[in-house]
Design a protein around this motif. Structure first.
Motif, mmCIF file in Angstrom:
data_model
loop_
_atom_site.group_PDB
_atom_site.id
_atom_site.type_symbol
_atom_site.label_atom_id
_atom_site.label_comp_id
_atom_site.label_asym_id
_atom_site.label_seq_id
_atom_site.Cartn_x
_atom_site.Cartn_y
_atom_site.Cartn_z
ATOM 1 N N ALA A 171 17.602 17.441 -81.415
ATOM 2 C CA ALA A 171 17.187 18.780 -81.836
ATOM 3 C C ALA A 171 16.127 19.352 -80.901
ATOM 4 O O ALA A 171 16.174 20.531 -80.530
ATOM 5 N N LEU A 172 15.161 18.532 -80.513
ATOM 6 C CA LEU A 172 14.124 19.003 -79.591
ATOM 7 C C LEU A 172 14.733 19.484 -78.283
ATOM 8 O O LEU A 172 14.376 20.548 -77.765
ATOM 9 N N ARG A 173 15.657 18.707 -77.748
ATOM 10 C CA ARG A 173 16.273 19.095 -76.475
ATOM 11 C C ARG A 173 17.089 20.368 -76.631
ATOM 12 O O ARG A 173 16.974 21.302 -75.827
ATOM 13 N N LEU A 174 17.913 20.423 -77.671
ATOM 14 C CA LEU A 174 18.777 21.588 -77.861
ATOM 15 C C LEU A 174 17.968 22.865 -78.039
ATOM 16 O O LEU A 174 18.256 23.893 -77.413
ATOM 17 N N PHE A 175 16.939 22.825 -78.874
ATOM 18 C CA PHE A 175 16.186 24.043 -79.158
ATOM 19 C C PHE A 175 15.311 24.444 -77.972
ATOM 20 O O PHE A 175 15.045 25.634 -77.764
ATOM 21 N N ALA A 176 14.854 23.465 -77.186
ATOM 22 C CA ALA A 176 14.142 23.802 -75.950
ATOM 23 C C ALA A 176 15.078 24.505 -74.975
ATOM 24 O O ALA A 176 14.693 25.473 -74.306
ATOM 25 N N LEU A 177 16.321 24.038 -74.890
ATOM 26 C CA LEU A 177 17.307 24.692 -74.030
ATOM 27 C C LEU A 177 17.595 26.110 -74.521
ATOM 28 O O LEU A 177 17.727 27.045 -73.721
ATOM 29 N N ALA A 178 17.690 26.275 -75.838
ATOM 30 C CA ALA A 178 17.920 27.611 -76.394
ATOM 31 C C ALA A 178 16.749 28.533 -76.081
ATOM 32 O O ALA A 178 16.937 29.727 -75.789
ATOM 33 N N GLU A 179 15.535 28.001 -76.136
ATOM 34 C CA GLU A 179 14.366 28.812 -75.802
ATOM 35 C C GLU A 179 14.405 29.229 -74.333
ATOM 36 O O GLU A 179 14.052 30.366 -73.987
ATOM 37 N N ILE A 180 14.843 28.328 -73.467
ATOM 38 C CA ILE A 180 14.994 28.663 -72.047
ATOM 39 C C ILE A 180 15.981 29.813 -71.876
ATOM 40 O O ILE A 180 15.749 30.754 -71.106
ATOM 41 N N VAL A 181 17.097 29.751 -72.598
ATOM 42 C CA VAL A 181 18.098 30.821 -72.516
ATOM 43 C C VAL A 181 17.486 32.152 -72.950
ATOM 44 O O VAL A 181 17.667 33.188 -72.297
ATOM 45 N N PHE A 225 7.868 24.763 -67.991
ATOM 46 C CA PHE A 225 7.284 23.747 -68.869
ATOM 47 C C PHE A 225 8.368 23.010 -69.646
ATOM 48 O O PHE A 225 8.367 21.775 -69.736
ATOM 49 N N ARG A 226 9.310 23.753 -70.205
ATOM 50 C CA ARG A 226 10.387 23.115 -70.959
ATOM 51 C C ARG A 226 11.282 22.279 -70.045
ATOM 52 O O ARG A 226 11.753 21.203 -70.428
ATOM 53 N N THR A 227 11.530 22.778 -68.849
ATOM 54 C CA THR A 227 12.371 22.034 -67.917
ATOM 55 C C THR A 227 11.722 20.708 -67.533
ATOM 56 O O THR A 227 12.398 19.685 -67.388
ATOM 57 N N ALA A 228 10.402 20.717 -67.386
ATOM 58 C CA ALA A 228 9.685 19.508 -66.983
ATOM 59 C C ALA A 228 9.514 18.510 -68.118
ATOM 60 O O ALA A 228 9.256 17.327 -67.869
ATOM 61 N N THR A 229 9.662 18.954 -69.367
ATOM 62 C CA THR A 229 9.381 18.060 -70.492
ATOM 63 C C THR A 229 10.614 17.742 -71.328
ATOM 64 O O THR A 229 11.025 16.586 -71.428
ATOM 65 N N LEU A 230 11.238 18.740 -71.927
ATOM 66 C CA LEU A 230 12.270 18.488 -72.932
ATOM 67 C C LEU A 230 13.701 18.729 -72.471
ATOM 68 O O LEU A 230 14.634 18.177 -73.053
ATOM 69 N N ALA A 231 13.906 19.578 -71.469
ATOM 70 C CA ALA A 231 15.271 20.010 -71.139
ATOM 71 C C ALA A 231 16.166 18.859 -70.697
ATOM 72 O O ALA A 231 17.353 18.822 -71.011
ATOM 73 N N GLY A 232 15.622 17.919 -69.931
ATOM 74 C CA GLY A 232 16.386 16.728 -69.562
ATOM 75 C C GLY A 232 17.536 16.983 -68.606
ATOM 76 O O GLY A 232 18.645 16.489 -68.825
#
Length: 338
Positions: free
Chosen positions: A193-203, A317-324
């Motif tokens: 969930a953390l990864r998915l929602f971080a990716l959605a925030e990036i979008v 920030f999201r790319t460096a931490t959660l996006a994976g």
């Protein structure tokens, strides 16, 4: 099959956007013009995080729609982290559900890790809005199990840490010799969930960048004509639009697949691959879209007051931490070569 958001999901996203856009804009590092608890309580009032100990009513696709809005309107609050905890943990962890439903600020680790050794916990983690958090959720590994544990802020050492994202309010937390609680459940679900929602925030952040850029290049004139009429600028904007549509499709499909995953084993494998694909694509292309939008603006994009740097910072920030991104590509490669 149609993977677009439903009417209810779009309505939910609009309600979230209305709340987030009502907040004063953040244009400088902390102190922010509002406490992170303000948007969290407002979002909790919509029932996003559930009521009492019942857990959140949201599915992954619902939360993806909300996370995209959080990306479009960069706020100094852990919206993505709260969504992940609500969707993945609140249904089975009433002690977490009740605090999220009350609008407390969760401090969720996005990098680092805590190790369990001999019944004690030790380690470090970076936690957005760690200093303002009412409770902490930290990932624990070791002794054959992985878990997310609930910790009180007074049980750890916290120090501010500077990150790319000036709206993150991040803190470095240290824990040593803390008695390890009994193992809970939902660790894998929380990670996904953390990864998915971080990716959605990036979008969402990339979408906001492009929308603002198209408006700018349509109005900004040089030599008597809009700069957007130049072929090189047109092509750059068009490439960004193509990438953005692919990013949206990848994240929305991953959300749908995770919602369908409990039904059978084949659906679970499809969900895993969908999330790996989204991580592989969105993490890289979100940054590229935002950087090109900054380029199309010219020097004004770097100014504090204009604010285009804020979504770029959040994406980095999201790319460096959660996006994976790297994990996504490794996972896809392993699947294809198996």
């Amino acid at each position: 099959m149609h993977f677009d958001f439903s009417f209810e999901q779009r309505t939910l996203a609009e309600s979230v956007a209305k709340i987030l856009k009502s907040l004063p804009p953040v244009t400088q590092p902390a102190p922010y013009p509002y406490h992170p608890g303000e948007p969290m309580k407002a979002l909790a009032s919509l029932g996003l995080f559930g009521e009492g100990e019942e857990g959140s009513p949201l599915g992954h696709t619902d939360a993806v729609a909300v996370a995209m809005e959080a990306g479009r309107t960069i706020v100094a609050a852990p919206v993505v982290e709260a969504l992940a905890a609500a969707v993945a943990l609140s249904g089975s962890r009433p002690e977490i559900a009740s605090r999220l439903a009350a609008g407390e600020v969760p401090g969720v680790a996005v990098s680092g890790g805590i190790e369990r050794r001999g019944g004690e916990l030790s380690g470090e983690a970076i936690v957005p809005h760690g200093a303002a958090a009412g409770f902490l959720l930290l990932p624990v590994a070791g002794e054959g199990a992985r878990d997310w544990i609930l910790v009180q802020p007074g049980d750890v050492e916290a120090a501010p840490v500077e990150t790319t994202d000036i709206t993150s309010g991040a803190a470095r937390l240290k824990i040593s010799g803390f008695p390890a609680p009994a193992a809970g459940n939902g660790a894998d679900a929380m990670d996904r969930a953390l990864r998915l929602f971080a990716l959605a925030e990036i979008v969402g952040a990339a979408d906001a960048c492009l929308e603002r850029t198209v408006a700018y290049i349509s109005e900004r004139k040089q030599f008597g004509k809009p700069i957007g009429s130049n072929q090189a600028v047109k092509h750059m904007a068009a490439d960004c639009a193509v990438s953005l549509e692919a990013m949206k499709a990848a994240v929305e499909y991953a959300g749908w697949a995770l919602d369908a995953a409990p039904e059978d084993e084949a659906a679970a494998e499809e969900a895993s691959l969908a999330l790996l694909s989204a991580a592989s694509y969105v993490g890289e292309h979100g940054r590229r879209v935002a950087e090109r939008c900054v380029q199309m603006h010219g020097g004004i994009a770097f100014t504090w007051d204009y604010g285009l740097h804020l979504p770029l910072r959040r994406i980095l920030f999201r790319t460096a931490t959660l996006a994976g991104v790297r994990d996504g590509r490794k996972g896809l490669a392993a699947h294809l070569l198996d």
